[in-house]
Design a protein around this motif. Structure first.
Motif, PDB file in Angstrom:
ATOM      1  N   ILE A   1      34.002  38.705  51.928  1.00 42.63           N
ATOM      2  CA  ILE A   1      34.742  38.491  50.589  1.00 42.63           C
ATOM      3  C   ILE A   1      36.476  39.119  50.702  1.00 42.63           C
ATOM      4  O   ILE A   1      37.090  38.429  50.427  1.00 42.63           O
ATOM      5  CB  ILE A   1      34.173  38.868  49.541  1.00 42.63           C
ATOM      6  CG1 ILE A   1      33.473  40.175  49.496  1.00 42.63           C
ATOM      7  CG2 ILE A   1      33.072  37.781  48.780  1.00 42.63           C
ATOM      8  CD1 ILE A   1      32.863  40.614  48.172  1.00 42.63           C
ATOM      9  N   GLU A   2      36.304  40.527  51.135  1.00 44.16           N
ATOM     10  CA  GLU A   2      37.604  40.941  51.124  1.00 44.16           C
ATOM     11  C   GLU A   2      37.520  42.094  52.200  1.00 44.16           C
ATOM     12  O   GLU A   2      36.750  42.567  52.620  1.00 44.16           O
ATOM     13  CB  GLU A   2      38.059  41.677  49.851  1.00 44.16           C
ATOM     14  CG  GLU A   2      38.401  40.536  48.681  1.00 44.16           C
ATOM     15  CD  GLU A   2      38.482  41.452  47.438  1.00 44.16           C
ATOM     16  OE1 GLU A   2      38.692  42.839  47.251  1.00 44.16           O
ATOM     17  OE2 GLU A   2      38.118  40.621  46.340  1.00 44.16           O
TER      18      GLU A   2
ATOM     19  N   HIS B   1      33.073  45.141  37.736  1.00 43.07           N
ATOM     20  CA  HIS B   1      33.657  45.371  38.996  1.00 43.07           C
ATOM     21  C   HIS B   1      34.093  46.922  39.418  1.00 43.07           C
ATOM     22  O   HIS B   1      34.896  46.996  40.169  1.00 43.07           O
ATOM     23  CB  HIS B   1      34.987  44.422  39.190  1.00 43.07           C
ATOM     24  CG  HIS B   1      34.336  42.889  38.835  1.00 43.07           C
ATOM     25  ND1 HIS B   1      33.766  42.349  40.088  1.00 43.07           N
ATOM     26  CD2 HIS B   1      34.774  42.081  38.050  1.00 43.07           C
ATOM     27  CE1 HIS B   1      33.518  41.093  39.459  1.00 43.07           C
ATOM     28  NE2 HIS B   1      34.204  40.938  38.354  1.00 43.07           N
TER      29      HIS B   1
ATOM     30  N   LYS C   1      38.780  31.360  43.119  1.00 43.65           N
ATOM     31  CA  LYS C   1      39.263  32.551  43.349  1.00 43.65           C
ATOM     32  C   LYS C   1      40.568  32.741  43.442  1.00 43.65           C
ATOM     33  O   LYS C   1      41.368  31.711  43.917  1.00 43.65           O
ATOM     34  CB  LYS C   1      38.516  33.566  44.373  1.00 43.65           C
ATOM     35  CG  LYS C   1      37.172  33.684  44.298  1.00 43.65           C
ATOM     36  CD  LYS C   1      36.640  34.509  45.607  1.00 43.65           C
ATOM     37  CE  LYS C   1      35.319  34.720  45.485  1.00 43.65           C
ATOM     38  NZ  LYS C   1      34.719  35.687  46.588  1.00 43.65           N
TER      39      LYS C   1
ATOM     40  N   VAL D   1      32.357  32.974  53.475  1.00 42.37           N
ATOM     41  CA  VAL D   1      31.682  32.217  52.745  1.00 42.37           C
ATOM     42  C   VAL D   1      32.230  30.515  52.492  1.00 42.37           C
ATOM     43  O   VAL D   1      33.347  30.286  53.074  1.00 42.37           O
ATOM     44  CB  VAL D   1      31.955  32.457  51.018  1.00 42.37           C
ATOM     45  CG1 VAL D   1      30.899  31.653  50.034  1.00 42.37           C
ATOM     46  CG2 VAL D   1      31.828  33.825  50.778  1.00 42.37           C
TER      47      VAL D   1
ATOM     48  N   HIS E   1      26.271  43.564  47.546  1.00 40.95           N
ATOM     49  CA  HIS E   1      27.656  43.970  48.335  1.00 40.95           C
ATOM     50  C   HIS E   1      27.309  45.179  49.142  1.00 40.95           C
ATOM     51  O   HIS E   1      27.053  45.958  48.706  1.00 40.95           O
ATOM     52  CB  HIS E   1      28.719  44.451  46.849  1.00 40.95           C
ATOM     53  CG  HIS E   1      29.745  45.018  47.642  1.00 40.95           C
ATOM     54  ND1 HIS E   1      31.039  44.662  46.970  1.00 40.95           N
ATOM     55  CD2 HIS E   1      30.024  45.998  48.439  1.00 40.95           C
ATOM     56  CE1 HIS E   1      31.909  45.339  47.711  1.00 40.95           C
ATOM     57  NE2 HIS E   1      31.267  46.152  48.423  1.00 40.95           N
TER      58      HIS E   1
ATOM     59  N   GLN F   1      27.359  47.737  40.110  1.00 37.50           N
ATOM     60  CA  GLN F   1      28.683  47.919  39.794  1.00 37.50           C
ATOM     61  C   GLN F   1      28.516  47.390  38.480  1.00 37.50           C
ATOM     62  O   GLN F   1      27.648  46.804  37.836  1.00 37.50           O
ATOM     63  CB  GLN F   1      29.654  46.814  40.530  1.00 37.50           C
ATOM     64  CG  GLN F   1      29.548  46.956  41.947  1.00 37.50           C
ATOM     65  CD  GLN F   1      30.743  46.407  42.533  1.00 37.50           C
ATOM     66  OE1 GLN F   1      31.704  45.939  41.754  1.00 37.50           O
ATOM     67  NE2 GLN F   1      30.833  46.368  43.913  1.00 37.50           N
TER      68      GLN F   1
ATOM     69  N   LYS G   1      31.796  28.155  47.842  1.00 38.50           N
ATOM     70  CA  LYS G   1      30.447  28.135  47.417  1.00 38.50           C
ATOM     71  C   LYS G   1      29.953  29.567  46.628  1.00 38.50           C
ATOM     72  O   LYS G   1      30.208  30.620  47.207  1.00 38.50           O
ATOM     73  CB  LYS G   1      29.388  27.959  48.809  1.00 38.50           C
ATOM     74  CG  LYS G   1      27.668  28.236  48.222  1.00 38.50           C
ATOM     75  CD  LYS G   1      27.624  26.764  48.050  1.00 38.50           C
ATOM     76  CE  LYS G   1      26.192  26.696  47.583  1.00 38.50           C
ATOM     77  NZ  LYS G   1      25.732  25.497  46.982  1.00 38.50           N
ATOM     78  N   TYR G   2      29.451  29.465  45.256  1.00 39.66           N
ATOM     79  CA  TYR G   2      28.944  30.575  44.523  1.00 39.66           C
ATOM     80  C   TYR G   2      27.602  30.912  44.962  1.00 39.66           C
ATOM     81  O   TYR G   2      26.804  30.323  44.876  1.00 39.66           O
ATOM     82  CB  TYR G   2      28.783  30.160  42.977  1.00 39.66           C
ATOM     83  CG  TYR G   2      28.435  31.237  42.241  1.00 39.66           C
ATOM     84  CD1 TYR G   2      29.331  32.277  41.926  1.00 39.66           C
ATOM     85  CD2 TYR G   2      26.997  31.053  41.520  1.00 39.66           C
ATOM     86  CE1 TYR G   2      28.832  33.542  41.222  1.00 39.66           C
ATOM     87  CE2 TYR G   2      26.679  32.205  40.712  1.00 39.66           C
ATOM     88  CZ  TYR G   2      27.414  33.539  40.580  1.00 39.66           C
ATOM     89  OH  TYR G   2      27.347  34.240  39.711  1.00 39.66           O
ATOM     90  N   LEU G   3      27.524  32.210  45.248  1.00 38.98           N
ATOM     91  CA  LEU G   3      26.359  32.902  45.924  1.00 38.98           C
ATOM     92  C   LEU G   3      25.689  33.577  44.742  1.00 38.98           C
ATOM     93  O   LEU G   3      26.551  34.224  44.011  1.00 38.98           O
ATOM     94  CB  LEU G   3      26.606  34.061  46.868  1.00 38.98           C
ATOM     95  CG  LEU G   3      27.243  33.466  47.973  1.00 38.98           C
ATOM     96  CD1 LEU G   3      27.671  34.437  48.938  1.00 38.98           C
ATOM     97  CD2 LEU G   3      26.504  32.690  48.864  1.00 38.98           C
TER      98      LEU G   3
ATOM     99  N   GLY H   1      37.852  40.732  40.751  1.00 41.91           N
ATOM    100  CA  GLY H   1      37.059  39.824  39.886  1.00 41.91           C
ATOM    101  C   GLY H   1      37.988  39.062  39.005  1.00 41.91           C
ATOM    102  O   GLY H   1      37.466  38.166  38.463  1.00 41.91           O
TER     103      GLY H   1
HETATM  104  C1  MV4 Z   1      31.653  36.074  44.956  1.00 41.65           C
HETATM  105  C2  MV4 Z   1      30.609  36.206  44.173  1.00 41.65           C
HETATM  106  C3  MV4 Z   1      29.773  35.030  44.538  1.00 41.65           C
HETATM  107  N1  MV4 Z   1      29.770  33.883  45.354  1.00 41.65           N
HETATM  108  N2  MV4 Z   1      31.897  35.131  45.632  1.00 41.65           N
HETATM  109  C4  MV4 Z   1      33.807  39.763  42.650  1.00 41.65           C
HETATM  110  C5  MV4 Z   1      34.927  40.510  43.068  1.00 41.65           C
HETATM  111  C6  MV4 Z   1      35.232  40.232  44.196  1.00 41.65           C
HETATM  112  N3  MV4 Z   1      35.896  41.055  45.117  1.00 41.65           N
HETATM  113  C7  MV4 Z   1      34.086  39.080  44.748  1.00 41.65           C
HETATM  114  N4  MV4 Z   1      33.519  38.988  43.844  1.00 41.65           N
HETATM  115  C8  MV4 Z   1      32.340  38.011  43.940  1.00 41.65           C
HETATM  116  N5  MV4 Z   1      32.722  37.102  44.887  1.00 41.65           N
HETATM  117  C9  MV4 Z   1      31.176  34.104  45.854  1.00 41.65           C
HETATM  118  N6  MV4 Z   1      31.512  32.975  46.849  1.00 41.65           N
HETATM  119  C10 MV4 Z   1      30.206  37.128  43.207  1.00 41.65           C
HETATM  120  C11 MV4 Z   1      31.137  37.904  43.122  1.00 41.65           C
HETATM  121  C12 MV4 Z   1      30.728  39.094  42.340  1.00 41.65           C
HETATM  122  C13 MV4 Z   1      30.502  40.722  42.468  1.00 41.65           C
HETATM  123  C14 MV4 Z   1      30.909  40.933  43.976  1.00 41.65           C
HETATM  124  C15 MV4 Z   1      30.527  42.019  44.326  1.00 41.65           C
HETATM  125  C16 MV4 Z   1      30.276  43.154  43.518  1.00 41.65           C
HETATM  126  C17 MV4 Z   1      30.084  42.884  42.175  1.00 41.65           C
HETATM  127  C18 MV4 Z   1      30.317  41.411  41.781  1.00 41.65           C
HETATM  128  C19 MV4 Z   1      29.976  41.280  40.542  1.00 41.65           C
HETATM  129  C20 MV4 Z   1      30.276  39.995  39.991  1.00 41.65           C
HETATM  130  C21 MV4 Z   1      30.432  38.941  40.812  1.00 41.65           C
END
Ligand code: MV4
Length: 449
Positions: free
Chosen positions: A285-286, A234, A157, A131, A207, A231, A200-202, A164
């Motif tokens: 993300i991870e 989370h 974050k 991201v 997922h 989910q 950046k917020y998506l 989360g």
């Molecule tokens: C994000 C996102 C939007 N934009 N990152 C939530 C926990 C995590 N491990 C990463 N997460 C998110 N990261 C950016 N740049 C939205 C979430 C997120 C999310 C991600 C995966 C599954 C469910 C979620 C629920 C809320 C937010």
């Protein structure tokens, strides 16, 4: 190959690992808390050792007791399952120092992926798309300039985070200072570390995660993706393979990127690279350095036994297959049957008075419950995983409806009624959902009778 493996876990995943061991001719040792003396994982293992009282911190996380259990029984290797000690780099290290084998990745890779800034910088350098965001830690002083460069909305974050916690959105510069301080406070309280980074917020992503297997001979393959967008707070509720949003070419492309990256890293064992997917693009993300709860949907469409491969890899064996041998057949869906109210998600431990698992072609029910079992209040509420496989997604949904109708769990509340509704929802049937769909749906249902 190992002659005896200790399973450092409980519940359905302990049974899952026990099954792989038995089929490989490996003897098994269960560990259990005093509360789990009557648990099915204890009954099915060859031997068992009590490692402490009910709370996980004093039993399933009791490292000296677990090492002593290996010494007493002569177990040569430890499979940690998921949760508990599975992503504890220090534990993996200590296991090695005691001349035992940790069935999992190298401690250095567990540690690296546990720090989200290090993980992101590492995978980015290995060619995995990330991201757009701060390249590393964000100070309060530098935050506004970085955010302006990324463009609002931005997400703060925690580097020690996951699940989360310590995540805050800022929609404009006026919200930035508050989001930063909130994220830091939460991160400090939850992880003892207030280091944060910015992305950046998506707004409406899915997922999607890629399953990887890597052996100690330099071979790395991917087993395609799982879509875990459904989910709540989370916690994954419903997972499928493949993703309704991907075609074969997209799967091969992101899968190959992940496999090449982990080859360069020298990764070992099973791992999952998690992405957000929006408008045709993947954003890392991870990375999870463990066997995941939802691994059976991948097993269903590939015909592979992921736990067996983990054990073979840990024993120094080479993966028996090449990427070209991995063929994806049909579609699979997993529903997590929790011992909770289906709509409030309030835990519902207690005596299981009736139990009838579903069966038939393409149906798998991974669970450690039985009729007369007292579901304990001390651990997570996963009571079973219903995994259904069929030749395409539509038939998979029809089979899932049928299997849910067969499944009986009496005496406690479960999340079965939620799935009975979900399999009839047009958005679910059409595969048209993002990470926010389920929480919006539940909010729209209102208070339940
Ligand atoms: C994000 C996102 C939007 N934009 N990152 C939530 C926990 C995590 N491990 C990463 N997460 C998110 N990261 C950016 N740049 C939205 C979430 C997120 C999310 C991600 C995966 C599954 C469910 C979620 C629920 C809320 C937010």
């Amino acid at each position: 190959m190992f002659e005896k493996v200790l399973i450092a876990n409980r519940g359905e995943i302990a049974l899952r690992i026990n099954r792989a061991c038995k089929e490989m001719g490996i003897a098994t040792v269960a560990i259990h808390s005093t509360a789990d003396a009557d648990a099915m994982h204890v009954r099915l293992a060859d031997e068992s050792v009590c490692v402490g009282p009910a709370p996980g911190a004093q039993s399933y996380l009791n490292v000296p007791a677990i090492l002593a259990a290996c010494e007493i029984t002569g177990a040569e290797a430890i499979h940690p399952g998921y949760g508990f000690l599975s992503e504890n780099a220090k534990f993996a290290e200590i296991v090695g120092e005691h001349g035992l084998t940790f069935i999992g990745p190298l401690p250095e890779h567990i540690r690296m992926m546990g720090d989200k800034i290090t993980a992101k910088q590492t995978v980015k350098a290995l060619g995995i798309p990330t991201v757009p965001g701060s390249d590393g830690e964000v100070s309060d002083e530098a935050a506004a300039e970085i955010a302006a460069g990324i463009g609002y909305p931005v997400l703060i974050k925690a580097t020690a985070g996951g699940g989360g916690r310590g995540m805050k959105v800022a929609k404009s510069e006026s919200e930035l200072a508050f989001a930063l301080s909130q994220a830091r406070t939460e991160a400090k309280a939850a992880f003892g570390n207030d280091t944060v980074y910015m992305e950046k917020y998506l707004g409406k992503p899915r997922h999607i995660e890629i399953q990887i297997l890597a052996d100690s001979h330099g071979k790395v393959i991917h087993l395609g993706e799982r879509d875990c967008s459904l989910q709540r707070r989370h916690q994954k509720v419903w997972e499928e393979a493949g993703s309704p949003a991907l075609n074969a070419a997209q799967r091969d492309e992101i899968g190959d990127i992940c496999a090449r990256a982990l080859t360069k890293l020298g990764y070992l064992g099973a791992g999952t690279i998690e992405f957000l997917y929006e408008d045709g693009h993947f954003y890392f993300i991870e990375m999870n350095t463990r066997l995941q709860v939802e691994h059976p949907v991948t097993e269903a469409i590939t015909g592979l036994d992921i736990v067996r491969e983990q054990i073979r890899i840990a024993a120094g064996g080479a993966l028996g297959m090449e990427q070209k041998d991995i063929v994806f057949e049909g579609h699979a869906i997993e529903c997590r049957i929790n011992a909770e109210n289906a709509f409030t998600f309030r835990p519902s431990p207690g005596l299981i008075s009736q139990f009838h698992p579903p069966g038939g072609l393409g149906v798998r029910f991974d669970s450690a419950i039985y009729s007369g079992y007292r579901f304990p209040p001390y651990y997570d509420s996963l009571a079973g995983k219903l995994v259904v496989h069929a030749k395409n997604r539509n038939e998979c949904l029809l089979r899932l409806r049928r299997a849910l109708d067969e499944l009986v769990v009496g005496g406690i509340e479960t999340t079965i009624p939620l799935f009975q509704k979900l399999v009839r929802e047009p958005d679910i049937i059409n595969g048209d959902y993002s990470i926010h769909w389920l929480e919006k749906y539940l909010a729209g249902l209102g208070p339940q009778p």
